[in-house]
Motif scaffolding. Structure first.
Motif, PDB file in Angstrom:
ATOM      1  N   TYR A  51      -0.837  -1.037  15.798  1.00 50.25           N
ATOM      2  CA  TYR A  51      -0.708  -0.798  14.359  1.00 50.25           C
ATOM      3  C   TYR A  51      -2.060  -0.611  13.681  1.00 50.25           C
ATOM      4  CZ  TYR A  51       4.300  -1.035  14.232  1.00 50.25           C
ATOM      5  OH  TYR A  51       5.625  -0.730  14.424  1.00 50.25           O
ATOM      6  N   ARG A  52      -3.011  -0.066  14.437  1.00 49.89           N
ATOM      7  CA  ARG A  52      -4.288   0.327  13.864  1.00 49.89           C
ATOM      8  C   ARG A  52      -4.189   1.787  13.433  1.00 49.89           C
ATOM      9  NH1 ARG A  52      -7.763  -1.443  19.076  1.00 49.89           N
ATOM     10  NH2 ARG A  52      -6.366   0.191  19.861  1.00 49.89           N
ATOM     11  N   THR A  53      -4.722   2.103  12.258  1.00 49.34           N
ATOM     12  CA  THR A  53      -4.639   3.466  11.744  1.00 49.34           C
ATOM     13  C   THR A  53      -5.463   4.416  12.595  1.00 49.34           C
ATOM     14  OG1 THR A  53      -4.255   2.718   9.475  1.00 49.34           O
ATOM     15  CG2 THR A  53      -5.125   4.946   9.758  1.00 49.34           C
ATOM     16  N   VAL A  54      -4.833   5.481  13.052  1.00 46.63           N
ATOM     17  CA  VAL A  54      -5.515   6.531  13.792  1.00 46.63           C
ATOM     18  C   VAL A  54      -5.877   7.675  12.862  1.00 46.63           C
ATOM     19  CG1 VAL A  54      -5.270   8.247  15.640  1.00 46.63           C
ATOM     20  CG2 VAL A  54      -4.339   5.938  15.955  1.00 46.63           C
ATOM     21  N   PHE A  55      -4.936   8.004  11.963  1.00 43.57           N
ATOM     22  CA  PHE A  55      -5.159   9.125  11.050  1.00 43.57           C
ATOM     23  C   PHE A  55      -4.302   8.948   9.820  1.00 43.57           C
ATOM     24  CE2 PHE A  55      -4.199  13.604   9.728  1.00 43.57           C
ATOM     25  CZ  PHE A  55      -5.494  13.941   9.345  1.00 43.57           C
ATOM     26  N   LEU A  56      -4.909   9.048   8.648  1.00 40.56           N
ATOM     27  CA  LEU A  56      -4.184   8.991   7.380  1.00 40.56           C
ATOM     28  C   LEU A  56      -3.873  10.406   6.958  1.00 40.56           C
ATOM     29  CD1 LEU A  56      -3.133   7.233   5.036  1.00 40.56           C
ATOM     30  CD2 LEU A  56      -5.359   7.492   3.958  1.00 40.56           C
ATOM     31  N   ASN A  57      -2.575  10.778   6.986  1.00 46.85           N
ATOM     32  CA  ASN A  57      -2.165  12.165   6.725  1.00 46.85           C
ATOM     33  C   ASN A  57      -2.121  12.449   5.219  1.00 46.85           C
ATOM     34  OD1 ASN A  57       0.186  11.712   9.364  1.00 46.85           O
ATOM     35  ND2 ASN A  57      -1.849  12.528   9.514  1.00 46.85           N
ATOM     36  N   GLU A  91       0.808  -1.219   0.000  1.00 46.33           N
ATOM     37  CA  GLU A  91       0.000   0.000   0.000  1.00 46.33           C
ATOM     38  C   GLU A  91       0.841   1.269   0.000  1.00 46.33           C
ATOM     39  OE1 GLU A  91       0.782  -1.141   4.271  1.00 46.33           O
ATOM     40  OE2 GLU A  91       0.344  -2.173   2.378  1.00 46.33           O
ATOM     41  N   GLY A  92       2.141   1.152   0.263  1.00 50.89           N
ATOM     42  CA  GLY A  92       3.039   2.301   0.177  1.00 50.89           C
ATOM     43  C   GLY A  92       2.855   3.331   1.265  1.00 50.89           C
ATOM     44  N   VAL A  93       2.646   2.876   2.520  1.00 50.63           N
ATOM     45  CA  VAL A  93       2.501   3.805   3.631  1.00 50.63           C
ATOM     46  C   VAL A  93       3.677   3.663   4.592  1.00 50.63           C
ATOM     47  CG1 VAL A  93      -0.013   3.742   3.484  1.00 50.63           C
ATOM     48  CG2 VAL A  93       1.168   2.225   5.095  1.00 50.63           C
ATOM     49  N   VAL A  94       3.934   4.721   5.328  1.00 50.00           N
ATOM     50  CA  VAL A  94       4.927   4.718   6.405  1.00 50.00           C
ATOM     51  C   VAL A  94       4.211   5.194   7.659  1.00 50.00           C
ATOM     52  CG1 VAL A  94       7.047   5.765   7.300  1.00 50.00           C
ATOM     53  CG2 VAL A  94       6.892   5.098   4.890  1.00 50.00           C
ATOM     54  N   SER A  95       4.279   4.392   8.703  1.00 56.50           N
ATOM     55  CA  SER A  95       3.513   4.691   9.909  1.00 56.50           C
ATOM     56  C   SER A  95       4.372   5.301  11.009  1.00 56.50           C
ATOM     57  CB  SER A  95       2.843   3.411  10.418  1.00 56.50           C
ATOM     58  OG  SER A  95       3.793   2.360  10.564  1.00 56.50           O
ATOM     59  N   GLY A 113      14.206  -1.135   3.729  1.00 58.49           N
ATOM     60  CA  GLY A 113      13.400  -2.107   4.452  1.00 58.49           C
ATOM     61  C   GLY A 113      12.540  -1.555   5.563  1.00 58.49           C
ATOM     62  N   GLY A 114      12.811  -0.343   6.038  1.00 58.45           N
ATOM     63  CA  GLY A 114      12.032   0.225   7.131  1.00 58.45           C
ATOM     64  C   GLY A 114      10.687   0.744   6.659  1.00 58.45           C
ATOM     65  N   ASN A 115       9.665   0.575   7.482  1.00 62.17           N
ATOM     66  CA  ASN A 115       8.333   1.074   7.119  1.00 62.17           C
ATOM     67  C   ASN A 115       7.650   1.837   8.249  1.00 62.17           C
ATOM     68  OD1 ASN A 115       7.894  -1.760   8.326  1.00 62.17           O
ATOM     69  ND2 ASN A 115       5.824  -0.907   8.344  1.00 62.17           N
ATOM     70  N   ALA A 142       9.549  10.995  -0.187  1.00 62.18           N
ATOM     71  CA  ALA A 142      10.138   9.693  -0.528  1.00 62.18           C
ATOM     72  C   ALA A 142       9.181   8.822  -1.324  1.00 62.18           C
ATOM     73  CB  ALA A 142      10.556   8.966   0.751  1.00 62.18           C
ATOM     74  N   GLY A 143       7.968   9.325  -1.538  1.00 55.45           N
ATOM     75  CA  GLY A 143       7.010   8.588  -2.360  1.00 55.45           C
ATOM     76  C   GLY A 143       6.036   7.723  -1.582  1.00 55.45           C
ATOM     77  N   PHE A 144       5.895   7.978  -0.265  1.00 55.04           N
ATOM     78  CA  PHE A 144       4.993   7.199   0.570  1.00 55.04           C
ATOM     79  C   PHE A 144       3.912   8.101   1.166  1.00 55.04           C
ATOM     80  CE2 PHE A 144       9.144   5.153   0.693  1.00 55.04           C
ATOM     81  CZ  PHE A 144       8.829   3.830   0.412  1.00 55.04           C
ATOM     82  N   ARG A 145       2.915   7.476   1.793  1.00 51.02           N
ATOM     83  CA  ARG A 145       1.883   8.202   2.517  1.00 51.02           C
ATOM     84  C   ARG A 145       2.109   8.026   4.013  1.00 51.02           C
ATOM     85  NH1 ARG A 145      -3.677   5.995   1.180  1.00 51.02           N
ATOM     86  NH2 ARG A 145      -2.494   4.055   1.029  1.00 51.02           N
ATOM     87  N   PRO A 146       2.167   9.102   4.791  1.00 51.78           N
ATOM     88  CA  PRO A 146       2.325   8.972   6.241  1.00 51.78           C
ATOM     89  C   PRO A 146       1.000   8.596   6.896  1.00 51.78           C
ATOM     90  CG  PRO A 146       2.241  11.283   5.618  1.00 51.78           C
ATOM     91  CD  PRO A 146       2.196  10.508   4.338  1.00 51.78           C
ATOM     92  N   VAL A 147       1.083   7.658   7.851  1.00 51.37           N
ATOM     93  CA  VAL A 147      -0.099   7.184   8.558  1.00 51.37           C
ATOM     94  C   VAL A 147       0.185   7.184  10.055  1.00 51.37           C
ATOM     95  CG1 VAL A 147      -1.611   5.209   8.994  1.00 51.37           C
ATOM     96  CG2 VAL A 147      -0.923   5.744   6.656  1.00 51.37           C
ATOM     97  N   GLU A 148      -0.649   7.888  10.819  1.00 48.70           N
ATOM     98  CA  GLU A 148      -0.525   7.812  12.267  1.00 48.70           C
ATOM     99  C   GLU A 148      -1.229   6.545  12.748  1.00 48.70           C
ATOM    100  OE1 GLU A 148      -1.828  10.163  16.349  1.00 48.70           O
ATOM    101  OE2 GLU A 148      -1.811  11.264  14.438  1.00 48.70           O
ATOM    102  N   ARG A 149      -0.596   5.818  13.647  1.00 48.40           N
ATOM    103  CA  ARG A 149      -1.129   4.547  14.141  1.00 48.40           C
ATOM    104  C   ARG A 149      -1.078   4.533  15.665  1.00 48.40           C
ATOM    105  NH1 ARG A 149       3.021   1.885  16.492  1.00 48.40           N
ATOM    106  NH2 ARG A 149       5.141   2.297  15.725  1.00 48.40           N
TER     107      ARG A 149
END
Length: 307
Positions: free
Chosen positions: A301-307, A34-38, A264-266, A290-297
């Protein structure tokens, strides 16, 4: 399937840093297409805070500032009954907060003071409100000391194995660069992988570089950014059965952090409560650049907010 011990040693001896990064990035893309970084916003409560009301006040302050999770330590004089009362009080006042508390060493000490088995101690903490257990630092010297056996000599693995049996997720941590051998690094990573095969209870692996605190007879230099990237890539390739690899964002800085996202880090770990808003936005911007979507968790590891 993760790379073998022999392949891991070969990777440590390789000079092809870019090649290692590409291999690790392929594992990351397979696990996180999905290309996210949490990242998470987590409140850390000082265990020396006196009294339940003061602790609850500190937690309330952290929650008002955006914390979705709380970490808490155990004092060396507390009993299991005291910790149960505190956990229940926190859950009663803040039912939505995830409680990620107590190191393996603290749980062992609590069990000994209370005259209980590890199983009974962790079960009582879980029933009182504990949601997960953090992966505190474990000595790599113990990595070959029977850590995978049911009665292995390494207490850290015993605590995490028992927690997993009781349905409590935990995280794992590795601090490298303390003068350990490559074989010890490999043994520790393999031990983590093996326990994950048995239980599936690790939600994340956190990699940290050793920071010398004082000069002594044995001079140890802090690992370089290149050494961190190499260790990160190898960890991702070995631990392909642990979903998340946490980068030590605070210690490595934004530039190295951005590179780590292709090694390798996500996950960026925890942002401190009370830090400037600019710091959080800088992190999110680096993730986007860097080409990813930041996600607060949260720490589950449950999504709190998709930035």
């Amino acid at each position: 399937m993760g790379i073998s011990c022999e392949e891991t040693l070969d990777c440590f001896k390789s000079d092809d840093l870019i090649g290692l990064g590409m291999e690790a990035d392929a594992v990351r893309r397979r696990l996180h297409p999905e290309g996210v970084v949490s990242y998470t916003v987590c409140g850390r409560i000082d265990p020396r805070t006196s009294g339940e009301s003061a602790i609850l006040a500190e937690i309330g302050k952290a929650a008002s500032m955006g914390a979705s999770s709380i970490t808490l330590c155990s004092e060396r004089t507390e009993t299991i009954e005291q910790m149960e009362l505190l956990l229940r009080a926190i859950k009663s006042h803040f039912p939505s907060l995830w409680l990620h508390c107590f190191s393996a060493g603290e749980i062992q000490s609590l069990a000994q003071r209370s005259g209980l088995t590890l199983y009974d101690t962790i079960a009582r903490l879980r029933d009182a409100g504990l949601d997960s257990i953090p992966g505190d630092v474990v000595s790599l010297d113990d990595a070959t000391a029977g850590v995978l056996g049911e009665t292995g000599s390494n207490g850290w693995f015993d605590v995490h194995r028992t927690a997993h049996r009781l349905g409590l997720p935990t995280t794992a941590c590795m601090v490298f660069g303390q003068g350990e051998t490559l074989e010890q690094r490999v043994s520790y990573l393999e031990a983590l992988r093996g326990l994950q095969v048995q239980t599936g209870g690790f939600t994340a692996f956190s990699l940290r570089a050793f920071v010398p605190r004082a000069a002594g007879p044995r001079v140890i230099e802090e690992p370089t950014a290149v050494e961190y990237l190499k260790m990160l890539a190898i960890s991702r390739m070995v631990l392909d059965n642990i979903a998340n690899i946490e980068i030590d964002f605070g210690a490595q800085g934004l530039k190295v952090f951005e590179t780590c996202l292709r090694f390798g880090g996500n996950d960026a770990g925890s942002l401190p409560i009370g830090g400037s808003a600019a710091t959080a936005e800088q992190l999110r911007q680096v993730v986007r650049d860097a080409g990813f979507r930041p996600v607060e968790r949260d720490l589950a590891y449950r999504t709190v907010f998709l930035n």
